[in-house]
Design a protein around this motif. Sequence first.
Motif, PDB file in Angstrom:
ATOM      1  N   ARG A   1     -31.031  73.392 -18.100  1.00  0.00           N
ATOM      2  CA  ARG A   1     -31.432  71.997 -18.324  1.00  0.00           C
ATOM      3  C   ARG A   1     -30.649  71.057 -17.415  1.00  0.00           C
TER       4      ARG A   1
ATOM      5  N   GLU B   1     -31.766  70.925 -13.759  1.00  0.00           N
ATOM      6  CA  GLU B   1     -32.990  70.200 -13.411  1.00  0.00           C
ATOM      7  C   GLU B   1     -33.038  68.768 -13.943  1.00  0.00           C
ATOM      8  N   ILE B   2     -32.415  68.501 -15.101  1.00  0.00           N
ATOM      9  CA  ILE B   2     -32.559  67.201 -15.759  1.00  0.00           C
ATOM     10  C   ILE B   2     -31.251  66.422 -15.769  1.00  0.00           C
TER      11      ILE B   2
ATOM     12  N   PRO C   1     -38.146  67.795 -20.319  1.00  0.00           N
ATOM     13  CA  PRO C   1     -38.407  68.036 -18.900  1.00  0.00           C
ATOM     14  C   PRO C   1     -39.854  67.723 -18.557  1.00  0.00           C
TER      15      PRO C   1
ATOM     16  N   GLU D   1     -40.311  70.187 -13.846  1.00  0.00           N
ATOM     17  CA  GLU D   1     -38.929  70.574 -14.147  1.00  0.00           C
ATOM     18  C   GLU D   1     -38.885  71.824 -15.023  1.00  0.00           C
TER      19      GLU D   1
END
Length: 559
Positions: A169, A172-173, A180, A184
């Motif tokens: 997580r 990507e975030i 997401p 993502e």
Amino acid sequence: MSIKYSIVCFVCLLSLVFSCQTGPTYDLVIRNATLYDGSGKAPIKADIAVNADTIAAIGTVSGKGKTEVDAKGMAVSPGFVNMLSWGTISLIKDGRGLSDIKQGITLEVMGEGESMGPLNDKMKKDARDYQGDVKFKVDWTTLGEYLQGLEKKGVAPNVASFVGATTLRIHEIGYENRPPTPEELTKMQMLAREAMEEGALGIGSSMIYAPAAYASTEELITLSRVAAQYGGMYITHMRSEGNKLLEAVDEVLQIAKEAKIPAEIYHLKAAGKSNWPKMDRVIAKIDSAQKAGLKISADMYNYVAGATGLDASMPTWAQEGGYEAWVKRLKDPVSRKRVIAEMKTNAQDWENLYYAAGSPENILLVEFRADSLKKFTGMTLGAVSKIRGTSPEETACDLVIQDGSRVGTVYFLMSEDNVKKQIELPYVSFGSDAGALAAEGDFLKSSTHPRAYGNFARLLGKYVREEKVITLQEAVRRLSALPCSNLKIKKRGMLAPGYFADIVVFDPKTIGDKATFDKPHQYSVGVQHVFVNGIQVLDKGEPTGKAAGRFVKGPGFKE
């Protein structure tokens, strides 16, 4: 026929007769063992022969060993598995892993929510910037590269890891509290797939912490489906171990069912006195799920206190955006007032360990990053509050700001009756939830939870020998064959020909823990010899310095 030729033939004949009488030569023979093979069956008297990294024979071994160990009066078992290890950083510093090797641990399993890969550039920078007492280079990107790097550097125990759902997580975030995007989520799935093919054991989550708490059940199911395709497991520090304990168990069962994946509950517990009676209902839910065909297991540590940080005393909304954003809110009078008010409430929408502990005297401060605060190491939050002349809540906020970290913390939360009840469960294995430390050097700059040095020896001493909660053969099974079977690790966890020679020789009459909450940096006693992949890493209770550990890969590994 010449006399010389006759003598040569006679010598050859004698050699052949002698070899037939004495049997083959082995690299290692352990003799006179009381052998607990990991199956849970009663022990037998036998010898064990090892060649290279593999058990070659069990029974009456007539052949000689290049190394021979007399195990008379000792128990001999498969090496033990630490199902929840935080040896991630400590093994970089000191590959001997003494706190664990001296308890018979031969496999460290990491990855509770956060794993050492995959990393992006920002994650690498954070890993460098927020280091504590142990300093290290971040010279890897993927989880597989990290684990392979440990093996190359040299470590005594074997190592393995789940890939962290939190790590995917953040990759990507970041630390945002939002779901997401489809793009993502696809990338998170791709990273999970790559980790599984590198040898990850499955997906690990830690749901009470930010930003893990921002993930939906559906997000976890999506990631777990990837792991399921490779035969992996979903393993979790549940979304609640207290007020929403039963609902959190339901979520685990939902993920297991919908992702079609085995699931394990990290450090099974009921936290907070008002929640202690819920354990029977937790066990009933797991029993029902198992009867319905779900593969559900759990692990635990054998103490009434847990350990984490002061982040578990504050609401997750305050921590959105990472540490710097958290500190900014704690410095803002309006946000700080709200945080302190929520710390005092019996929250239902986040896991408030400050409230669950019942008193600031039940919260022990064990790890500071700032030298100026290390004087408070080992003191309760209540004691530090009195010294500083501020409320416990204000003190907690100030310590987080001043230390540059979440501050390592021990919380007294659990019931001894529940600890014993959990030990009796046949599907429960064991994990330290701590680093693999040494009682020397940089490790002594901070305190720790005694489970780092004593969890496994405490099981065998206090709960097996002294209190007879379970038998020794059952305890060995839960420390070896059970976790290896759950993790689908082949040829480990049993004493059997053809299996890797991860072997522990210990004295069942003396094995026990010495570490306490006041003095945690104390090694356990009773383990005499430890072999990892056939190589001796502990001899008469002392480390040999041999780096025998390997990267143990999960079922989805691809060359």
